[in-house]
Design an enzyme around this catalytic site. Structure first.
Site, mmCIF file in Angstrom:
data_model
loop_
_atom_site.group_PDB
_atom_site.id
_atom_site.type_symbol
_atom_site.label_atom_id
_atom_site.label_comp_id
_atom_site.label_asym_id
_atom_site.label_seq_id
_atom_site.Cartn_x
_atom_site.Cartn_y
_atom_site.Cartn_z
ATOM 1 N N LYS A 13 0.825 -1.216 0.000
ATOM 2 C CA LYS A 13 0.000 0.000 0.000
ATOM 3 C C LYS A 13 0.858 1.264 0.000
ATOM 4 C CE LYS A 13 -2.153 -0.963 3.819
ATOM 5 N NZ LYS A 13 -1.392 -2.157 4.215
ATOM 6 N N ARG A 88 -9.962 1.671 10.303
ATOM 7 C CA ARG A 88 -9.483 0.346 10.701
ATOM 8 C C ARG A 88 -10.617 -0.594 11.088
ATOM 9 N NH1 ARG A 88 -3.953 0.012 11.368
ATOM 10 N NH2 ARG A 88 -2.866 1.990 11.638
ATOM 11 N N ARG A 127 13.371 -10.195 3.759
ATOM 12 C CA ARG A 127 13.773 -8.784 3.877
ATOM 13 C C ARG A 127 14.557 -8.565 5.177
ATOM 14 N NH1 ARG A 127 9.167 -4.424 2.947
ATOM 15 N NH2 ARG A 127 8.578 -4.883 5.082
ATOM 16 N N ARG A 139 13.979 -3.331 10.714
ATOM 17 C CA ARG A 139 12.790 -2.602 11.163
ATOM 18 C C ARG A 139 11.992 -3.485 12.119
ATOM 19 N NH1 ARG A 139 9.634 -0.792 5.893
ATOM 20 N NH2 ARG A 139 7.992 -1.290 7.344
ATOM 21 N N ARG A 150 0.792 -8.434 13.820
ATOM 22 C CA ARG A 150 0.123 -7.364 13.076
ATOM 23 C C ARG A 150 -0.855 -7.935 12.050
ATOM 24 N NH1 ARG A 150 3.977 -3.935 10.077
ATOM 25 N NH2 ARG A 150 2.204 -2.553 9.809
#
Length: 195
Positions: A13, A88, A127, A139, A150
Site C-alpha cells: 500500500k 481500521r 527482507r 525494522r 500485526r
C-alpha cells in the site's frame, strides 16, 4: 479522486500510494501524521486528541474523523486524497462515510491489495535476513513474529472492511502479488475507470 487503500501489512500500500499521489497530485493522508499535526497546531480537535492522549486514553473515532474532516479542507486535498491506515474498523468506516457525505465528498473507490499470507511472511523474513546481512538494523515490523501479530490484528479488526465496502459497491481488488510495476498498472487501470 478520494480513496482508501486496504490490505494487510506488507501488501504494498505504501509503495502504491506514493505512485498514486504523484500521478493524481493528491496527498496520502496518514492519521498518525494528521493527529500529531492537529495537536501541534492546537486546533479544537487537536486539543481534544491531546487531552485524550494525556489521560492515557485512545483517541476516539469521533476525534479521528474530525481530524480527517479538517485535513481534507486544506488546499492540497481539493482534488482528493488517499487514506491508508484509516478506517481500521467498520464503525470508523461508517463514521467516515457519514462525514464525507455531509461534505458532499463521498469516496470514489476503495482499493484492496489481495496477497498470499504465506508468501508475505516469506517476503518479510527474507527482507529481515537481507537487512541483517548488510549489517543494517532490522525494522521492528520486519520481525516475523511482530509481523504475524500485526497480520492477526489486521484480520480481526480491519478485514471486515472489505465486506463493508463491497456492499457499497466501492471495493476493487488488486492482485498485490504481482511485480510492483504490474500492480501500479492494475491500480491505474482501475482508477481510470472510476475517475
Amino acid at each position: 479522486m478520494r480513496m482508501i487503500l486496504l490490505g494487510p501489512p506488507g501488501a504494498g500500500k505504501g509503495t502504491q500510494s506514493v505512485r498514486i499521489a504523484d500521478r493524481y497530485k493528491i496527498p496520502q493522508l496518514s492519521t498518525g501524521d494528521m493527529l500529531r499535526a492537529a495537536v501541534a497546531a492546537q486546533t479544537p480537535v487537536g486539543l481534544q486528541a491531546k487531552a485524550a492522549m494525556d489521560a492515557g486514553a485512545l483517541v476516539s473515532d469521533e476525534i479521528v474523523v474530525g481530524i480527517v474532516a479538517d485535513r481534507i479542507e486544506e488546499p492540497d486535498a481539493a482534488n482528493g486524497f488517499i487514506l491508508d491506515g484509516f478506517p481500521r474498523t467498520v464503525a470508523q468506516a461508517e463514521a467516515l462515510d457519514s462525514m464525507l457525505r455531509s461534505k458532499g465528498q463521498p469516496l470514489d473507490v476503495v482499493l484492496e491489495f489481495v496477497v498470499d499470507e504465506g508468501i508475505l511472511l516469506d517476503r518479510i523474513a527474507t527482507r529481515a535476513r537481507e537487512t541483517q546481512e548488510r549489517g543494517e538494523p532490522v525494522r521492528k515490523d520486519d520481525n516475523p513474529e511482530v509481523f504475524k501479530t500485526r497480520l492477526e490484528a489486521y484480520k480481526e479488526q480491519t478485514a471486515p472492511l472489505s465486506d463493508h465496502y463491497r456492499e457499497t459497491g466501492l471495493l476493487r481488488e488488486v492482485d498485490g502479488m504481482k511485480p510492483i510495476d504490474a500492480v501500479t498498472a492494475e491500480v491505474f487501470a482501475i482508477l481510470e475507470k472510476v475517475s
